[in-house]
Every structure is written in structure tokens, then in C-alpha cells.
Design a protein around this motif. Structure first.
Motif, PDB file in Angstrom:
ATOM      1  N   ALA A  49       0.841  -1.207   0.000  1.00  0.00           N
ATOM      2  CA  ALA A  49       0.000   0.000   0.000  1.00  0.00           C
ATOM      3  C   ALA A  49       0.876   1.257   0.000  1.00  0.00           C
ATOM      4  N   ALA A  50       1.964   1.212   0.769  1.00  0.00           N
ATOM      5  CA  ALA A  50       2.873   2.371   0.817  1.00  0.00           C
ATOM      6  C   ALA A  50       3.517   2.582  -0.562  1.00  0.00           C
ATOM      7  N   ALA A  51       3.819   1.485  -1.260  1.00  0.00           N
ATOM      8  CA  ALA A  51       4.456   1.594  -2.580  1.00  0.00           C
ATOM      9  C   ALA A  51       3.497   2.253  -3.582  1.00  0.00           C
ATOM     10  N   LYS A  52       2.207   1.887  -3.493  1.00  0.00           N
ATOM     11  CA  LYS A  52       1.208   2.497  -4.390  1.00  0.00           C
ATOM     12  C   LYS A  52       1.145   4.002  -4.161  1.00  0.00           C
ATOM     13  N   ALA A  53       1.169   4.395  -2.885  1.00  0.00           N
ATOM     14  CA  ALA A  53       1.122   5.831  -2.550  1.00  0.00           C
ATOM     15  C   ALA A  53       2.354   6.531  -3.118  1.00  0.00           C
ATOM     16  N   ARG A  54       3.504   5.870  -2.995  1.00  0.00           N
ATOM     17  CA  ARG A  54       4.757   6.468  -3.505  1.00  0.00           C
ATOM     18  C   ARG A  54       4.691   6.693  -5.019  1.00  0.00           C
ATOM     19  N   GLU A  55       4.084   5.712  -5.717  1.00  0.00           N
ATOM     20  CA  GLU A  55       3.963   5.822  -7.186  1.00  0.00           C
ATOM     21  C   GLU A  55       3.201   7.086  -7.564  1.00  0.00           C
ATOM     22  N   LEU A  56       2.074   7.314  -6.864  1.00  0.00           N
ATOM     23  CA  LEU A  56       1.274   8.516  -7.168  1.00  0.00           C
ATOM     24  C   LEU A  56       2.049   9.782  -6.836  1.00  0.00           C
ATOM     25  N   LYS A  57       2.758   9.753  -5.682  1.00  0.00           N
ATOM     26  CA  LYS A  57       3.541  10.935  -5.285  1.00  0.00           C
ATOM     27  C   LYS A  57       4.587  11.243  -6.345  1.00  0.00           C
ATOM     28  N   ALA A  58       5.198  10.187  -6.906  1.00  0.00           N
ATOM     29  CA  ALA A  58       6.244  10.381  -7.922  1.00  0.00           C
ATOM     30  C   ALA A  58       5.678  11.070  -9.159  1.00  0.00           C
ATOM     31  N   LYS A  59       4.347  10.931  -9.374  1.00  0.00           N
ATOM     32  CA  LYS A  59       3.722  11.600 -10.526  1.00  0.00           C
ATOM     33  C   LYS A  59       3.375  13.052 -10.202  1.00  0.00           C
ATOM     34  N   GLY A  60       3.752  13.491  -9.011  1.00  0.00           N
ATOM     35  CA  GLY A  60       3.522  14.889  -8.635  1.00  0.00           C
ATOM     36  C   GLY A  60       2.190  15.113  -7.938  1.00  0.00           C
ATOM     37  N   ILE A  61       1.472  14.036  -7.604  1.00  0.00           N
ATOM     38  CA  ILE A  61       0.167  14.186  -6.946  1.00  0.00           C
ATOM     39  C   ILE A  61       0.381  14.334  -5.430  1.00  0.00           C
ATOM     40  N   LYS A  62      -0.390  15.254  -4.816  1.00  0.00           N
ATOM     41  CA  LYS A  62      -0.231  15.454  -3.370  1.00  0.00           C
ATOM     42  C   LYS A  62      -1.043  14.385  -2.614  1.00  0.00           C
ATOM     43  N   VAL A  63      -0.344  13.334  -2.260  1.00  0.00           N
ATOM     44  CA  VAL A  63      -1.009  12.224  -1.571  1.00  0.00           C
ATOM     45  C   VAL A  63      -0.823  12.393  -0.068  1.00  0.00           C
TER      46      VAL A  63
END
Ligand SMILES: Cc1ncc(COP(=O)(O)O)c(C=O)c1O
Length: 388
Positions: free
Chosen positions: A18-32
Motif C-alpha cells: 500500500a505504501a508503494a502504491k502511494a509512492r507511485e502517485l507521489k512520484a507523478k507529482g500528486i499530493k497524496v
């Protein structure tokens, strides 16, 4: 490729996934807003970092003894005495690469094919897979928020059969934050003494308790279990040292000696300079960890207050660790689906209850700043409104 049955039998850690999924979105510049983390957001206390730098300067960079350097095992023994009145000598202690690796070697050393291991649910994700890796059979005892996420002595007694080898206890609990009282632990101890089963007592969150609650160590509550208990603790959570990878096990010498054999063939020891720094952590950082504990208590209060105002959500109030485990059954959807929706639509990362053996719940970590807590819970509230 042909892989071993062992690896095919287990799954990746759901919290790390779950943490990895959040990191993926953050890497796209999304404020998670990330409520998946199982680690404090505070830096490691300065004193501990200084001790590590000094150890490097003094060239503490060679192999260490397999169970850990004597001064660290001595510091751990003193800490167990000071905090819980327990008497463990340094040769009844083995230092491992995080509590996770210490638990792994306990299970490898004690569990044989088909031995049953009782795990109360909701449970920390790794117990189940580590028992499977050891060839054992996990036996789950279900608990829920109505029961305060606590197993009863009756449930325990009923689950024990001749093949039962061990009970895993985790108080304060990840994921629920529930804590067993000294009296409750004593009752479990009486049953396990009578039935001659081992207890693995994972006390990694023991310093993180709230409302004045003091977590008793299992053997402190049930002294008769001294030779059938393996106590697990470490520096990761209370000392904000997750990345240092420092944990330990304390138990009867005969068992520790067997764990040393396995560890000698596996990791040898953890980094020597980490061990030097850990001496400072255990000897000299009570003030620092108390500051972090107080901050966690404030955050728990804040997150609990906000979560319990979300229509359709109910929440057990935990007394330890740094997680809330709200009940979302009113939404009549699998919690994994709700967690996915929250991440994709509200950009809030949470862990679904399924991985903890508890569908119908979400795990929210409050090991993050108060602004994130306020904004994250507001986003969850708005997203869930659409689902009702
Ligand atoms: C209940 C429990 N036990 C053990 C661990 C592992 O701790 P460590 O980082 O020391 O390996 C964790 C970490 O999430 C945990 O929550």
C-alpha cells in the motif's frame, strides 16, 4: 522459472504494498496524504545519531559477535529490568536485524511441519506468512471492535489442541492499537503454562501507550511463563529508528543458543555501529522518546475525534501504537475497494483490513503531522459521503 514451494506459499507485505502504491502517485507529482506508514515521522534523536557518527570515527566497522556486542545486550538487559522488573542476562538476549528478523528466526527455530500457531486477528501482516515459511499452520482467533479487539481466555483455551506449539501476542497491537492489561495477560499465561505452549510476545510498541496506560511485559504479568516465552522488542518504533534495523529477542538461554546458530548462518550480526548507537538509545533516551509519545497521543486524540465524526464510520479508541482501525462495514463494499477508491479519487493512502485478517476495517496511521491528519480525514469524509 521454478520456485520453491515456500516462496509460492507467501504473499508480499500488504502494508509495504500500500505504501508503494502511494509512492507511485507521489512520484507523478500528486499530493497524496499518506496514512499507510508504520513508522514515526520524527528524525532519530540527535544523541543516537551522534553516537553512530562517533562509532564510525572509532572504526566500529568490523563483524560483531552473532548475538550482538556485549555492551548492547547489557543495555537491553538493564532496560528490561528498569521498565518491567525482568531479569534477563546478556546471554539470554540476541540482537537482530529489526524485530521482524528476530521473529523470523524464533519461528524457524521452534516451529516444525504442521505445528499450529495461534494468531489473534486483526494481526500484524507478517506473522501469518512467517509461520507459513516455517512450515507451521496459522490458526486465527477472530476478534472485533465490539470486543475491543481482544481475544478472550475462553477463545484461547478452545483453540488449543495437542499440535498447538505457540501463541503470538502483540500488545499494543498493530493494526488496532488495543492493549491487554496485566490481568488479561496473566490469564493467558495461566492457560499457556497449563497447556505447555510457547508465547511469542511482540512488544515493539510497548513504550507508545496513552491515557496513562502502562503496558506490562508478558513475563512480568505471567512469571511462570519465563521459560516458555520469547519477548520481542527493538528500537524501530519508540526510538524512531525504523531504517537502522535494530530489534532483539529475549528468552531462555537454550532457545537463544539455537537462534544464534541460525543467525550465524543467515546475517551474522547487524551493523556494528548501529549496535553502538543503540546502546545510547536504550541507556540515555527516555526523555526523547517521551516527547514523541506525547506528540503521538495528541495526534491520536485529533484523528480519533475527526474520524468518529464521519457518517457511517465507527472507531475503537486505541490505547497504544500509532494506528486507528475504523469500522467501515456500513459502506457495504470490500475494504480493499474502499482503500483503492480513497487513493485514486481522494489521494489518501490507507491500508485495507483484509491484509490484517480483518475485512470491514481500514488502518490509518497517525505517524504524520497534524495538518495532514486534518486534511486527510476531511478528504476521506468527502469521498465516503458519495459511497453512502
Ligand atoms: C507488530 C510489529 N512487530 C514487528 C514489526 C517490525 O519491526 P522492525 O522494524 O523492528 O522489524 C512491526 C513493524 O511494523 C510491527 O508493527
Amino acid at each position: 522459472m521454478r520456485f520453491s514451494k515456500r516462496i509460492l506459499n507467501i504473499k508480499p507485505s500488504s502494508t509495504l504494498a500500500a505504501a508503494a502504491k502511494a509512492r507511485e502517485l507521489k512520484a507523478k507529482g500528486i499530493k497524496v496524504i499518506d496514512f499507510t506508514t508504520g513508522e514515526p515521522d520524527f528524525p532519530t534523536p540527535e544523541k543516537i545519531k551522534e553516537a553512530c557518527k562517533k562509532a564510525l570515527d572509532e572504526n566500529w566497522t568490523k563483524y560483531a559477535p552473532v548475538p550482538g556486542i556485549p555492551e548492547l545486550r547489557q543495555a537491553i538487559a538493564q532496560k528490561l529490568k528498569k521498565d518491567h522488573g525482568l531479569d534477563y542476562s546478556p546471554d539470554e538476549i540476541i540482537v537482530g536485524c529489526g524485530a521482524k528478523q528476530s521473529i523470523y528466526i524464533v519461528l524457524q527455530v521452534l516451529i516444525d511441519n504442521e505445528d499450529e500457531v495461534i494468531i489473534p486477528a486483526p494481526y500484524w501482516v507478517s506473522y501469518l506468512d512467517q509461520v507459513l515459511l516455517a512450515g507451521g499452520k496459522p490458526v486465527i482467533i477472530q476478534t472485533d471492535d465490539k470486543a475491543g479487539f481482544k481475544m478472550t481466555p475462553q477463545q484461547l483455551e478452545k483453540a488449543i489442541i495437542p499440535k498447538t506449539k505457540m501463541l503470538i501476542l502483540n500488545s499494543p497491537s498493530n493494526p488496532t492499537g488495543a492493549c491487554y492489561t496485566k490481568e488479561e495477560l496473566k490469564e493467558f499465561g495461566d492457560i499457556c503454562t497449563k497447556k505447555k505452549i510457547w508465547v511469542l510476545s511482540d512488544e515493539i510498541y510497548s513504550k507508545l501507550t496513552y491515557d496513562g496506560f502502562k503496558q506490562a511485559s508478558f513475563v512480568e504479568a505471567a512469571p511462570a511463563m519465563r521459560n516458555q516465552t520469547i519477548l520481542i522488542n527493538g528500537a524501530s518504533k519508540a526510538y524512531s529508528m525504523t531504517g537502522w534495523r535494530m530489534g532483539f529477542a529475549a528468552g531462555p538461554k537454550e532457545l537463544i543458543d539455537k537462534m544464534k546458530i541460525l543467525q550465524s548462518q543467515e546475517i551474522t550480526s547487524i551493523a556494528t555501529f548501529v549496535q553502538r548507537a543503540s546502546v545510547t538509545a536504550f541507556n540515555d533516551c527516555d526523555g526523547e522518546i517521551e516527547k514523541m509519545r506525547k506528540e503521538f497521543e495528541k495526534r491520536r486524540n485529533l484523528m480519533f475525534e475527526l474520524v468518529t465524526k464521519i457518517p457511517g464510520v465507527t472507531c475503537f479508541k486505541p490505547q497504544g501504537a500509532f494506528y486507528l482501525f475504523p469500522n467501515i462495514t456500513a459502506f457495504k463494499k470490500p475494504s480493499q475497494q474502499i482503500a483503492d477508491t480513497l487513493l485514486e479519487e481522494a489521494h489518501v493512502a490507507v491500508v485495507a483490513g483484509e491484509g490484517f485478517g480483518a475485512p470491514g476495517y481500514l488502518r490509518l496511521s497517525y505517524a504524520c503531522d497534524t495538518e495532514s491528519i486534518k486534511e486527510g480525514i476531511q478528504r476521506i469524509k468527502e469521498a465516503l459521503k458519495k459511497s453512502l
